[in-house]
Design an enzyme around this catalytic site. Structure first.
Site, PDB file in Angstrom:
ATOM      1  N   ASP A   1     -10.955  -3.610  -4.502  1.00 37.59           N
ATOM      2  CA  ASP A   1     -10.183  -2.675  -3.676  1.00 37.59           C
ATOM      3  C   ASP A   1     -10.845  -1.297  -3.678  1.00 37.59           C
ATOM      4  O   ASP A   1     -10.991  -0.681  -4.735  1.00 37.59           O
ATOM      5  CB  ASP A   1      -8.763  -2.566  -4.232  1.00 37.59           C
ATOM      6  CG  ASP A   1      -7.792  -1.904  -3.263  1.00 37.59           C
ATOM      7  OD1 ASP A   1      -8.201  -0.990  -2.534  1.00 37.59           O
ATOM      8  OD2 ASP A   1      -6.606  -2.304  -3.260  1.00 37.59           O
TER       9      ASP A   1
ATOM     10  N   SER B   1       0.831  -1.205   0.000  1.00 34.01           N
ATOM     11  CA  SER B   1       0.000   0.000   0.000  1.00 34.01           C
ATOM     12  C   SER B   1       0.870   1.261   0.000  1.00 34.01           C
ATOM     13  O   SER B   1       1.610   1.507  -0.944  1.00 34.01           O
ATOM     14  CB  SER B   1      -0.961  -0.059   1.196  1.00 34.01           C
ATOM     15  OG  SER B   1      -1.952   0.925   1.114  1.00 34.01           O
TER      16      SER B   1
ATOM     17  N   HIS C   1      -8.375  -4.774  -0.164  1.00 32.15           N
ATOM     18  CA  HIS C   1      -7.046  -4.163  -0.062  1.00 32.15           C
ATOM     19  C   HIS C   1      -6.098  -4.919   0.869  1.00 32.15           C
ATOM     20  O   HIS C   1      -4.948  -4.561   0.993  1.00 32.15           O
ATOM     21  CB  HIS C   1      -7.209  -2.712   0.423  1.00 32.15           C
ATOM     22  CG  HIS C   1      -5.989  -1.856   0.209  1.00 32.15           C
ATOM     23  ND1 HIS C   1      -5.546  -1.473  -1.040  1.00 32.15           N
ATOM     24  CD2 HIS C   1      -5.116  -1.310   1.090  1.00 32.15           C
ATOM     25  CE1 HIS C   1      -4.471  -0.718  -0.921  1.00 32.15           C
ATOM     26  NE2 HIS C   1      -4.180  -0.613   0.356  1.00 32.15           N
TER      27      HIS C   1
END
Length: 208
Positions: free
Chosen positions: A154, A104, A185
């Site tokens: 996501d 991320s 995610h």
């Protein structure tokens, strides 16, 4: 060097060295289990982002409207590059050969470094990365192998953004492997298994 929160775990010098960059709200310990699955005997350098935003650690800031603060991104990239270089020098590591593992927020900043900088990292595994901006200084990445994952559910990274990032890497001649499945995610066991299989094949081929 200013105070940096990090972990260094010395491993087998014959194994790839992993640089870990956590996601939003993470720290220098967050990706240790991921690294241990990918390559149990590898040396690990894991760095914590120095910013706190809404109570969560990050590697760069958002603007008040929720977009990316590109001015801050430039500042934080310089800090991160310097930090990596200094810690690598202290521990006799070659920055150009590090395998960066990012999730991320950490994946985003590492991907931006690869796309715009020279001499950073040998290969990369990115869990749920996204493109932050247009490339400023295109690189020749024909020696760079990259694996990156995306979830079609996501809520943070759109299909379009992920496709843009992948296309940008391919435009710069990176050897890119995409892993896409119906998920959100978070990092799922099946996703980690796919990353591990890619990692093993990539570095087994290098040894052969």
């Amino acid at each position: 060097m200013t105070e940096v929160n990090y972990r260094f775990i010395k491993g087998n010098p014959e194994k790839p060295v992993l640089l870990l960059l956590h996601g939003t709200g993470g720290n220098e310990n967050s990706l240790i289990p991921i690294a241990s699955e990918l390559s149990p005997d590898s040396t690990i350098l894991s760095i914590r982002g120095r910013l706190i935003e809404n109570g969560m650690t990050r590697f760069f800031r958002h603007t008040p409207d929720g977009g990316f603060d590109l001015e801050d991104l430039a500042v934080q990239i310089e800090w991160l590059k310097q930090t990596i270089s200094e810690l690598a020098a202290e521990n006799d590591l070659d920055v150009s050969q590090l395998v960066v593992v990012g999730y991320s927020n950490g994946a985003n900043v590492a991907a931006d470094i690869i796309l715009n900088q020279t001499g950073y990292f040998g290969s990369a595994l990115f869990f749920h990365p996204m493109a932050l901006r247009k490339v400023q200084t295109p690189q020749r990445l024909n020696d760079m192998s990259i694996w990156m994952s995306h979830g079609t559910l996501d809520p943070i990274v759109s299909d379009e953004n992920f496709a843009t990032l992948a296309h940008t890497f391919e435009q710069q001649d990176a050897d890119l492997t995409r892993y896409v499945q119906r998920q959100s995610h978070q990092i799922l066991p099946s996703e980690l298994q796919a990353a591990k299989e890619w990692f093993n094949e990539e570095f087994e081929n290098e040894r052969n």
